[in-house]
Design a protein around this motif. Structure first.
Motif, PDB file in Angstrom:
ATOM      1  N   THR A 290      -7.071  11.735  13.162  1.00 56.15           N
ATOM      2  CA  THR A 290      -6.072  10.700  13.443  1.00 56.15           C
ATOM      3  C   THR A 290      -5.337  10.298  12.175  1.00 56.15           C
ATOM      4  O   THR A 290      -4.126  10.012  12.217  1.00 56.15           O
ATOM      5  CB  THR A 290      -6.742   9.471  14.085  1.00 56.15           C
ATOM      6  OG1 THR A 290      -7.493   9.880  15.232  1.00 56.15           O
ATOM      7  CG2 THR A 290      -5.691   8.453  14.530  1.00 56.15           C
ATOM      8  N   LYS A 291      -6.014  10.270  11.041  1.00 59.70           N
ATOM      9  CA  LYS A 291      -5.359   9.947   9.768  1.00 59.70           C
ATOM     10  C   LYS A 291      -4.222  10.925   9.489  1.00 59.70           C
ATOM     11  O   LYS A 291      -3.123  10.527   9.083  1.00 59.70           O
ATOM     12  CB  LYS A 291      -6.378   9.980   8.624  1.00 59.70           C
ATOM     13  CG  LYS A 291      -7.310   8.791   8.582  1.00 59.70           C
ATOM     14  CD  LYS A 291      -8.514   9.036   7.689  1.00 59.70           C
ATOM     15  CE  LYS A 291      -8.152   9.191   6.232  1.00 59.70           C
ATOM     16  NZ  LYS A 291      -9.354   9.299   5.379  1.00 59.70           N
TER      17      LYS A 291
ATOM     18  N   LEU B 191       0.824  -1.204   0.000  1.00 60.42           N
ATOM     19  CA  LEU B 191       0.000   0.000   0.000  1.00 60.42           C
ATOM     20  C   LEU B 191       0.858   1.253   0.000  1.00 60.42           C
ATOM     21  O   LEU B 191       1.956   1.274   0.547  1.00 60.42           O
ATOM     22  CB  LEU B 191      -0.923   0.014   1.225  1.00 60.42           C
ATOM     23  CG  LEU B 191      -1.892  -1.163   1.353  1.00 60.42           C
ATOM     24  CD1 LEU B 191      -2.518  -1.184   2.739  1.00 60.42           C
ATOM     25  CD2 LEU B 191      -2.971  -1.079   0.290  1.00 60.42           C
ATOM     26  N   GLY B 192       0.326   2.298  -0.605  1.00 61.43           N
ATOM     27  CA  GLY B 192       0.959   3.609  -0.580  1.00 61.43           C
ATOM     28  C   GLY B 192      -0.088   4.666  -0.300  1.00 61.43           C
ATOM     29  O   GLY B 192      -1.295   4.385  -0.250  1.00 61.43           O
ATOM     30  N   LEU B 193       0.345   5.895  -0.108  1.00 60.60           N
ATOM     31  CA  LEU B 193      -0.570   6.999   0.176  1.00 60.60           C
ATOM     32  C   LEU B 193      -0.372   8.125  -0.820  1.00 60.60           C
ATOM     33  O   LEU B 193       0.757   8.506  -1.131  1.00 60.60           O
ATOM     34  CB  LEU B 193      -0.338   7.542   1.585  1.00 60.60           C
ATOM     35  CG  LEU B 193      -0.868   6.716   2.766  1.00 60.60           C
ATOM     36  CD1 LEU B 193      -0.421   7.341   4.075  1.00 60.60           C
ATOM     37  CD2 LEU B 193      -2.383   6.611   2.711  1.00 60.60           C
ATOM     38  N   MET B 194      -1.507   8.639  -1.317  1.00 61.52           N
ATOM     39  CA  MET B 194      -1.506   9.836  -2.138  1.00 61.52           C
ATOM     40  C   MET B 194      -2.242  10.904  -1.322  1.00 61.52           C
ATOM     41  O   MET B 194      -3.469  10.990  -1.358  1.00 61.52           O
ATOM     42  CB  MET B 194      -2.226   9.592  -3.468  1.00 61.52           C
ATOM     43  CG  MET B 194      -2.061  10.709  -4.468  1.00 61.52           C
ATOM     44  SD  MET B 194      -0.397  10.815  -5.151  1.00 61.52           S
ATOM     45  CE  MET B 194      -0.354   9.338  -6.169  1.00 61.52           C
ATOM     46  N   GLY B 195      -1.464  11.674  -0.543  1.00 60.21           N
ATOM     47  CA  GLY B 195      -2.092  12.556   0.434  1.00 60.21           C
ATOM     48  C   GLY B 195      -2.590  11.716   1.591  1.00 60.21           C
ATOM     49  O   GLY B 195      -1.809  11.130   2.329  1.00 60.21           O
ATOM     50  N   ILE B 196      -3.924  11.635   1.739  1.00 53.22           N
ATOM     51  CA  ILE B 196      -4.499  10.765   2.768  1.00 53.22           C
ATOM     52  C   ILE B 196      -5.276   9.614   2.139  1.00 53.22           C
ATOM     53  O   ILE B 196      -5.967   8.873   2.845  1.00 53.22           O
ATOM     54  CB  ILE B 196      -5.426  11.558   3.726  1.00 53.22           C
ATOM     55  CG1 ILE B 196      -6.600  12.180   2.960  1.00 53.22           C
ATOM     56  CG2 ILE B 196      -4.649  12.602   4.492  1.00 53.22           C
ATOM     57  CD1 ILE B 196      -7.648  12.797   3.876  1.00 53.22           C
TER      58      ILE B 196
ATOM     59  N   ALA C  89       1.726  12.162   9.661  1.00 55.95           N
ATOM     60  CA  ALA C  89       2.809  13.007  10.177  1.00 55.95           C
ATOM     61  C   ALA C  89       3.648  12.302  11.245  1.00 55.95           C
ATOM     62  O   ALA C  89       4.596  12.890  11.764  1.00 55.95           O
ATOM     63  CB  ALA C  89       2.227  14.299  10.753  1.00 55.95           C
ATOM     64  N   ASN C  90       3.294  11.064  11.574  1.00 55.45           N
ATOM     65  CA  ASN C  90       4.023  10.267  12.578  1.00 55.45           C
ATOM     66  C   ASN C  90       4.007  10.948  13.942  1.00 55.45           C
ATOM     67  O   ASN C  90       5.015  10.966  14.665  1.00 55.45           O
ATOM     68  CB  ASN C  90       5.466  10.016  12.130  1.00 55.45           C
ATOM     69  CG  ASN C  90       6.081   8.807  12.812  1.00 55.45           C
ATOM     70  OD1 ASN C  90       5.378   7.942  13.320  1.00 55.45           O
ATOM     71  ND2 ASN C  90       7.391   8.733  12.836  1.00 55.45           N
ATOM     72  N   LEU C  91       2.848  11.501  14.311  1.00 54.96           N
ATOM     73  CA  LEU C  91       2.716  12.211  15.578  1.00 54.96           C
ATOM     74  C   LEU C  91       1.790  11.506  16.554  1.00 54.96           C
ATOM     75  O   LEU C  91       1.481  12.058  17.622  1.00 54.96           O
ATOM     76  CB  LEU C  91       2.199  13.641  15.328  1.00 54.96           C
ATOM     77  CG  LEU C  91       3.150  14.582  14.584  1.00 54.96           C
ATOM     78  CD1 LEU C  91       2.476  15.924  14.334  1.00 54.96           C
ATOM     79  CD2 LEU C  91       4.442  14.777  15.370  1.00 54.96           C
ATOM     80  N   LEU C  92       1.333  10.298  16.217  1.00 54.58           N
ATOM     81  CA  LEU C  92       0.482   9.554  17.145  1.00 54.58           C
ATOM     82  C   LEU C  92       1.323   9.005  18.293  1.00 54.58           C
ATOM     83  O   LEU C  92       2.444   8.543  18.074  1.00 54.58           O
ATOM     84  CB  LEU C  92      -0.213   8.402  16.426  1.00 54.58           C
ATOM     85  CG  LEU C  92      -1.359   8.753  15.470  1.00 54.58           C
ATOM     86  CD1 LEU C  92      -1.937   7.478  14.880  1.00 54.58           C
ATOM     87  CD2 LEU C  92      -2.454   9.523  16.204  1.00 54.58           C
TER      88      LEU C  92
END
Length: 508
Positions: free
Chosen positions: A247-248, A8-13, A253-256
């Motif tokens: 949360t997404k 899986l990858g992300l395009m924005g969210i 942003a790796n801030l969870l």
């Protein structure tokens, strides 16, 4: 041999399928990764190779090519370590795996242990639309991944566990079966600590009830920042949908917090006035959301507003209007949600005492105009409520009795927001601040007396079309706080009062 599996990858969210294709053939031994990988993806070959050796597999003696498709989309991060390892084992003939309907993500340590990843929640949501039946994630991401529905989310601590699963020798624990660590209850500052400032407190209550933008202006030391930092304590709780959205963004942003699930409270972001436009709007080599997206469904507090870089302030204009931020690069066009409450605080001049009445202002007229001019008219026009925060009198600051608590105020704002959610049920609107122009006539019905006051104010104050709309929206919120369906004259009058302060300072 050739092997392909899904990752899986992300395009924005938004998630998309990445096909990890591994080919192992005779030739000069080598290991190449293609498909627009960034440095972290390229380094995957070294992590995978070392992990295989440390797990007891012999060194591959083949020409290995890994293709990450679609090949014209840039791939970033360590998310593809685990699928590359599994594809390599199958392509080399070491294992015989069936990857049908399964997506795999995970970073691998040199001994084969799996490590947590950023962005797992948006990756695993809505995977049934991508025809994925199950997904395997590192156990560190179990809490956020457990939110996903319509797809089976399995977790693993080590690559050996995943290999044993595909061999049919072991079952993996479902993310939903792993208890999440309770998020620490944040210490919310209480509005009861604020002495005096009844008008500013009222403005905060209206802003919180309707999601309106708010500007505090006044001399130094009058409590502007103190008030703004207490705004989260009177905001209504997030809905489940809002919590998932926020949360997404924090996951990307790796801030969870480690082991934490959904964010339980509305975000509050307070960037320093030296913040760059990119840190506010988002971007970078591998595009990440900025503060205005991290404040989605919450508050963005800008203290010392005129001290911010002019360009940094101007990038707020489009997100404030549209609720999204579009970031365009040569190879990427990403969109992040950014529907937030803007709360700003500022002095009226460089020395801070222009118009205060208590101390003499030492600034020249030119210096005052230059200072106030740093806040542009179009930005000011997008702030619904302008309120003056004067110096507190001795009688108020020395009083022993505390003011009304945040808990009591929150009950009223929550009740008003509940009315709005019921009113806008079935639409994308969640609060009065977001009412589109086409709905204003149906939602903001005024009494004849209120209509006359608004008509007079429109010509007397020279309101723009946007200003007219925002006065109506604020009046609608005031009426909701009073439990009234019709906007009456007192509601309009108070809304206009909170819209006219810019005439004193900016000379409108």
């Amino acid at each position: 041999m050739f092997c392909a599996l899904s990752s899986l990858g992300l395009m924005g969210i938004e998630p998309y399928i990445v096909s990890v294709e591994v080919d192992a053939s005779r030739g000069m031994p080598g290991f190449e990764i293609v498909g627009l990988p960034d440095a972290a993806v390229k380094e995957s070959r070294d992590r995978v190779r070392s992990a295989l050796l440390n797990m007891g597999y012999r060194r591959p003696d083949a020409k290995i090519i890994v293709n990450l498709a679609p090949a014209d989309t840039r791939k970033a991060g360590s998310v593809y370590d685990l699928p590359i390892m599994l594809g390599l084992l199958a392509a080399l003939g070491y294992e015989n795996f069936d990857f049908e309907g399964t997506a795999v993500i995970g970073e691998i340590g040199l001994s084969g242990e799996l490590r947590g990843l950023p962005g797992v929640l948006p990756m695993v949501l809505d995977l049934e639309k991508l025809k994925i039946k199950r997904v395997i994630v590192p156990v560190q991401n179990a809490a956020e991944a457990a939110v996903a529905t319509g797809v089976e989310v399995l977790t693993a601590m080590h690559a050996k566990d995943v290999i044993a699963y595909f061999r049919g020798e072991k079952t993996l624990v479902k993310a939903s079966d792993i208890p999440s660590e309770a998020s620490a209850e944040p210490y919310l500052l209480d509005l009861a600590d604020v002495k005096g400032q009844s008008e500013a407190r009222r403005a905060m209550e209206i802003a919180a009830a309707g999601g309106h933008n708010l500007l505090f202006i006044g001399p130094p030391g009058t409590g502007k920042s103190m008030l703004a930092k207490r705004l989260p304590s009177i905001l209504p709780e997030m809905t489940v949908a809002e919590s998932i959205e926020s949360t997404k963004i924090y996951s990307i942003a790796n801030l969870l917090p480690p082991g934490g699930g959904l964010l339980p409270h509305r975000p509050f972001r307070a960037p320093h006035h030296t913040a760059s436009p990119v840190s506010l709007i988002g971007g970078g080599a591998n595009i990440v959301p900025g503060d205005i997206s991290l404040a989605h469904n919450g508050v963005l507090f800008l203290d010392e507003l005129p001290e911010f870089n002019k360009m940094a302030l101007e990038v707020l204009r489009q997100p404030l209007e549209d609720g999204v931020v579009n970031i365009t690069r040569v190879r990427q066009r990403l969109r992040f949600p950014s529907r937030f409450m803007l709360v700003a605080a500022m002095n009226p001049c460089p020395c801070g005492y222009f118009g205060s009445g208590d101390k003499n202002c030492k600034c020249s007229q030119a210096a005052i105009q230059k200072y106030l001019g740093r806040v542009s008219g179009p930005l000011l026009d997008r702030i619904d409520i302008h309120v003056e925060v004067p110096a507190v009198e001795y009688v108020q600051i020395s009083a022993k009795a505390k003011g009304e608590s945040s808990r009591d105020v929150r009950k009223r704002t929550a009740a008003a927001r509940k009315l709005q959610l019921e009113r806008f049920s079935g639409t994308a609107v969640t609060c009065n601040a977001d009412i589109p122009s086409k709905m204003l006539n149906d939602v903001c019905v005024t009494s004849p007396a209120a209509e006359r006051i608004l008509k007079s104010a429109f010509s007397r104050l020279g309101l723009s079309a946007r200003g007219y709309d925002r006065v109506l929206k604020v009046a609608r919120t005031i009426a909701d706080l009073d439990g009234e369906k019709l906007i009456e004259a007192p509601h309009i009058s108070q809304a206009i009062q909170f819209r006219s302060l810019d005439r004193k300072y900016w000379g409108g």
